[in-house]
Structure formats: structure tokens, C-alpha cells
Design an enzyme around this catalytic site. Structure first.
Site, PDB file in Angstrom:
ATOM      1  N   LYS A 189      16.597 -99.659 -77.002  1.00  0.00           N
ATOM      2  CA  LYS A 189      15.316-100.294 -76.630  1.00  0.00           C
ATOM      3  C   LYS A 189      14.168 -99.317 -76.860  1.00  0.00           C
ATOM      4  O   LYS A 189      13.104 -99.688 -77.379  1.00  0.00           O
ATOM      5  CB  LYS A 189      15.343-100.749 -75.165  1.00  0.00           C
ATOM      6  CG  LYS A 189      16.214-101.958 -74.915  1.00  0.00           C
ATOM      7  CD  LYS A 189      15.612-103.224 -75.537  1.00  0.00           C
ATOM      8  CE  LYS A 189      16.485-104.442 -75.342  1.00  0.00           C
ATOM      9  NZ  LYS A 189      16.011-105.623 -76.070  1.00  0.00           N
ATOM     10  N   TYR A 197      22.360 -98.428 -74.653  1.00  0.00           N
ATOM     11  CA  TYR A 197      21.543 -99.655 -74.653  1.00  0.00           C
ATOM     12  C   TYR A 197      20.060 -99.293 -74.465  1.00  0.00           C
ATOM     13  O   TYR A 197      19.187 -99.758 -75.213  1.00  0.00           O
ATOM     14  CB  TYR A 197      22.024-100.591 -73.532  1.00  0.00           C
ATOM     15  CG  TYR A 197      21.041-101.672 -73.184  1.00  0.00           C
ATOM     16  CD1 TYR A 197      20.763-102.703 -74.074  1.00  0.00           C
ATOM     17  CD2 TYR A 197      20.369-101.658 -71.953  1.00  0.00           C
ATOM     18  CE1 TYR A 197      19.842-103.687 -73.753  1.00  0.00           C
ATOM     19  CE2 TYR A 197      19.461-102.635 -71.626  1.00  0.00           C
ATOM     20  CZ  TYR A 197      19.194-103.651 -72.528  1.00  0.00           C
ATOM     21  OH  TYR A 197      18.276-104.616 -72.206  1.00  0.00           O
ATOM     22  N   SER A 199      12.961-103.123 -71.867  1.00  0.00           N
ATOM     23  CA  SER A 199      13.687-103.135 -70.598  1.00  0.00           C
ATOM     24  C   SER A 199      13.254-101.971 -69.713  1.00  0.00           C
ATOM     25  O   SER A 199      12.945-100.876 -70.207  1.00  0.00           O
ATOM     26  CB  SER A 199      15.180-103.006 -70.898  1.00  0.00           C
ATOM     27  OG  SER A 199      15.898-102.745 -69.717  1.00  0.00           O
TER      28      SER A 199
HETATM   29  N1  UFG Z   1      25.911-105.687 -58.034  1.00  0.00           N
HETATM   30  C1  UFG Z   1      26.890-105.846 -57.073  1.00  0.00           C
HETATM   31  N2  UFG Z   1      27.947-106.647 -57.374  1.00  0.00           N
HETATM   32  C2  UFG Z   1      28.074-107.297 -58.574  1.00  0.00           C
HETATM   33  C3  UFG Z   1      27.071-107.128 -59.540  1.00  0.00           C
HETATM   34  C4  UFG Z   1      25.998-106.307 -59.237  1.00  0.00           C
HETATM   35  O1  UFG Z   1      26.821-105.276 -55.983  1.00  0.00           O
HETATM   36  O2  UFG Z   1      29.088-108.009 -58.764  1.00  0.00           O
HETATM   37  C5  UFG Z   1      24.755-104.826 -57.711  1.00  0.00           C
HETATM   38  C6  UFG Z   1      24.599-103.680 -58.692  1.00  0.00           C
HETATM   39  O3  UFG Z   1      25.392-102.594 -58.285  1.00  0.00           O
HETATM   40  C7  UFG Z   1      23.101-103.421 -58.604  1.00  0.00           C
HETATM   41  C8  UFG Z   1      22.509-104.814 -58.332  1.00  0.00           C
HETATM   42  O4  UFG Z   1      23.577-105.601 -57.837  1.00  0.00           O
HETATM   43  O5  UFG Z   1      22.827-102.608 -57.517  1.00  0.00           O
HETATM   44  C9  UFG Z   1      21.967-105.469 -59.580  1.00  0.00           C
HETATM   45  O6  UFG Z   1      22.954-105.411 -60.568  1.00  0.00           O
HETATM   46  P1  UFG Z   1      22.858-106.219 -61.945  1.00  0.00           P
HETATM   47  O7  UFG Z   1      24.097-105.921 -62.722  1.00  0.00           O
HETATM   48  O8  UFG Z   1      22.541-107.652 -61.681  1.00  0.00           O
HETATM   49  O9  UFG Z   1      21.581-105.594 -62.636  1.00  0.00           O
HETATM   50  P2  UFG Z   1      21.292-104.073 -63.050  1.00  0.00           P
HETATM   51  O10 UFG Z   1      20.229-103.596 -62.139  1.00  0.00           O
HETATM   52  O11 UFG Z   1      22.487-103.250 -63.197  1.00  0.00           O
HETATM   53  O12 UFG Z   1      20.811-104.366 -64.539  1.00  0.00           O
HETATM   54  C10 UFG Z   1      19.511-104.369 -64.924  1.00  0.00           C
HETATM   55  C11 UFG Z   1      19.236-105.480 -65.944  1.00  0.00           C
HETATM   56  C12 UFG Z   1      19.937-105.186 -67.223  1.00  0.00           C
HETATM   57  C13 UFG Z   1      19.621-103.783 -67.682  1.00  0.00           C
HETATM   58  C14 UFG Z   1      20.009-102.813 -66.629  1.00  0.00           C
HETATM   59  C15 UFG Z   1      19.754-101.407 -67.052  1.00  0.00           C
HETATM   60  O13 UFG Z   1      19.647-106.730 -65.427  1.00  0.00           O
HETATM   61  O14 UFG Z   1      19.525-106.110 -68.214  1.00  0.00           O
HETATM   62  O15 UFG Z   1      19.275-103.108 -65.455  1.00  0.00           O
HETATM   63  O16 UFG Z   1      19.850-100.514 -66.032  1.00  0.00           O
HETATM   64  F1  UFG Z   1      20.278-103.477 -68.803  1.00  0.00           F
END
Ligand code: UFG
Length: 317
Positions: free
Chosen positions: A125, A121, A97
Site C-alpha cells: 500500500k 501488505y 490503509s
Molecule cells: N479479533 C478478535 N477475534 C476475531 C477477529 C478479530 O478478537 O475472530 C480482534 C482482533 O484481534 C483486533 C480486532 O478484533 O483486535 C479487529 O480485528 P480485524 O481482523 O477485524 O481487523 P484488524 O484491525 O486486524 O485489520 C485492519 C483492517 C485490515 C488491515 C489491517 C492492518 O481491517 O484491512 O487492519 O493492520 F489490513
């Protein structure tokens, strides 16, 4: 042949893969840490290589319960490689990841950068990457690629296979899809005061079908010599903001997505994306599908499966 303990999934998508591909998927319901039964599987199947995707992946849950994450993610990897070693199977593609990089000086992540995960997490990894690197160093037979995924999104273009989160979706794409279909009222946008072009956080959203092709390319193009370990970014190579994603989804679905702006989500970074040049140089791979396509495929999946894989039981598919 697939092994899964179904702790976070069901066997229904495997039936759909069989139908779509026209070839039967042999399935063993098994926890990888069950070494004796796993060894039986390796003895009864002709296995040349393994794609290791098993693992828990919720950052928040890993902070609350790190032992569960080390036990499940690291423990299953130790068990799997133990059995692989004893059965002379030493070619492995591992699902890593982008979270291994953590807070970095540049938003464009490249494999040569220092890694410093910011949560349990990510630590699991990286620990598994270290295990695999040490294994590759120990024997001229091991060949291992660790694929560092950025933000996997989208669904198979058939609309038959997609993401089916348990409970309230934690990730942006499934949440937007559930708002668009009317299962949830409003999307919360976490943070609009980041130093990005529109104030919302920026990520590299990669279509799951591009990711799948990245795995095939790794298996096919991995050097034949042993003692091989290398990590590769799988991303599109540029970032999109949360507001970009909302607009793209509205266009794909024809549905307005109500959203409200809220405080930043703890632990989120402002912006990062992949430099995917290494995977292109070694595997000839690059992502072909963009954000719009990911939204269209997610929407098709959502419309055809309003209750996820439960929809089959409800007659919606
Ligand atoms: N977001 C929102 N509203 C929501 C959900 C997400 O605004 O309801 C925003 C988050 O704040 C972020 C972006 O959308 O800025 C993406 O969020 P995600 O939760 O979809 O994805 P992340 O970037 O947090 O997660 C990714 C991978 C995970 C990994 C993680 C580690 O999808 O598998 O990075 O940092 F674990």
C-alpha cells in the site's frame, strides 16, 4: 463501469447495485495487469476518473507469500497508471490503509506522522502511495488522493450488499455475524491484557457507506490544479474495543454472542484510531454512522443472505 478479475469476489453484487441504483453497471472481467485489454477498455469507455480499489488484503497471506502481494497490488497499480497515462486519464482515488502507519508513538493516527508498515501488505500500500506521489510530481495533469481506511465494517442499509468472506472469516465483524446467525459456535477474543479500558484491542470501525461517501467527496472536492497528491485518513475518529463491538452486535441482533478469551493475535496492535480532520477540512466529509448502525446493517445483510451471495442461488434472498 467496473473492472475486476473476480479473484476474491463475484459479479452478483454488481447486479444488486444495478437494481438498487436503477442504473446499469457495465462490467469487464479483467485483471488490471492485462495491459492490452485494459487499454481497450479505456478506449471504448468515456472515463474521467478512476477509483482504484483492486488488491489483495490479507495481512497473514502477505507474510506467507509476499511476491503474490507485490505482483498483484503493486503490479496492477503500475499497469493501471500506465494505461491511464497513455489514455490521458489522470484523476485517481486510491484505496490505501491505516496499516501504512505501523507501530506509532500515539494511538491517534494523523497524516503528518511517519509511516512504517509492519507487514508486506502494508508495504505494498505504501509503495503504491509512493508511485502515485511520484506520478503527481511528474506531471501537472495528475491529481491523486490516497484514502487510508481504518476498519471498514457494516453493509448497505438495503441488506442486499455486504461482506461475503471466503472460508472462515479472519476479521471481527463477519465472524461475529456468523456466530450470531449460528454458523459458528463461539467467537475467540484475541487478547484481554492490552493496556486499554477493558483489556481488549481498540480499533476505529468505519461504516462502509461512510467510506463510499468519502470517495465521492474526494472525487468532487479534489483541487482542480494538477501536480496534486495527498493522503487522507477515513475513520470515525475514536476507537471501540472488541467487547464494545460484541455488546453493540448483541443489541442490534437480539442474540447473545458466546465468546472465549484467548491469547493475543500475533502482529496486532493494542489500540489506534484516526484523526479524520484533514478529510473534513478539504472534502467537508465526516463519518455519519456509528458502531450501532454498522451492527444493525451487518445483521440485516447476514439474516437476508445467510450464505452470502450464494443465497441468491439458494433462493434465500
Ligand atoms: N479479533 C478478535 N477475534 C476475531 C477477529 C478479530 O478478537 O475472530 C480482534 C482482533 O484481534 C483486533 C480486532 O478484533 O483486535 C479487529 O480485528 P480485524 O481482523 O477485524 O481487523 P484488524 O484491525 O486486524 O485489520 C485492519 C483492517 C485490515 C488491515 C489491517 C492492518 O481491517 O484491512 O487492519 O493492520 F489490513
Amino acid at each position: 463501469m467496473v473492472v475486476d478479475n473476480l479473484s476474491n469476489s463475484s459479479a452478483e453484487p454488481l447486479d444488486r447495485v444495478s437494481r438498487l441504483s436503477g442504473s446499469k453497471v457495465t462490467f469487464y472481467e479483467l485483471d488490471l495487469r492485462d495491459i492490452s485489454n485494459l487499454r481497450q477498455v479505456f478506449r471504448s469507455e468515456a472515463i474521467e476518473a478512476v477509483v482504484h480499489l483492486a488488491g489483495l488484503k490479507s495481512v497473514g497471506e502477505s507474510v506467507a507469500d509476499p511476491i503474490k502481494y507485490y505482483d498483484n497490488n503493486v503490479g496492477s497499480s503500475v499497469a493501471l497508471t500506465t494505461v491511464m497515462s497513455s489514455c490521458d486519464v489522470r484523476t485517481l482515488v486510491f484505496s490505501s490503509s491505516a496499516t501504512v502507519y505501523g507501530q506509532a508513538d500515539s494511538p491517534e493516527y494523523v497524516e503528518s506522522m511517519a509511516v512504517a508498515p509492519a507487514n508486506p501488505y502494508g508495504h505494498t500500500k505504501l509503495t503504491i502511495e509512493h508511485l502515485l506521489q511520484d506520478l503527481a510530481g511528474s506531471s501537472q495533469h495528475w491529481r491523486v488522493c490516497a484514502l487510508r481506511y481504518f476498519n471498514p465494517v457494516g453493509a448497505d442499509e438495503s441488506g442486499a450488499i455486504g461482506e461475503d468472506p471466503v472460508g472462515v472469516p479472519a476479521n471481527l465483524f463477519p465472524y461475529i455475524a456468523q456466530v450470531a446467525i449460528g454458523k459458528r459456535r463461539c467467537l475467540t477474543v484475541f487478547g484481554n491484557d492490552y493496556a486499554t479500558r477493558d483489556g481488549t484491542a481498540v480499533r476505529d470501525y468505519i461504516h462502509v457507506s461512510d467510506l463510499a461517501e468519502g470517495h465521492l467527496a474526494a472525487l468532487q472536492k479534489m483541487p482542480p490544479e494538477g501536480n496534486f497528491f495527498s493522503a487522507f485518513n477515513l475513520g470515525v475518529g475514536h476507537g471501540e474495543s472488541v467487547l464494545d463491538v460484541i455488546r453493540a452486535f448483541e443489541q442490534a441482533s437480539g442474540v447473545a454472542i458466546p465468546y472465549r478469551l484467548a491469547a493475543r493475535r500475533p502482529g496486532d496492535l493494542a489500540a489506534y484510531w484516526a484523526n479524520p480532520a484533514k478529510a473534513h477540512e478539504l472534502f467537508g466529509w465526516r463519518a455519519k454512522r456509528g458502531l450501532q448502525r454498522a451492527c444493525e446493517d451487518t445483521w440485516r445483510w447476514q439474516v437476508r443472505n445467510p450464505d452470502g451471495y450464494q443465497s441468491a442461488a439458494n433462493g434465500s434472498v
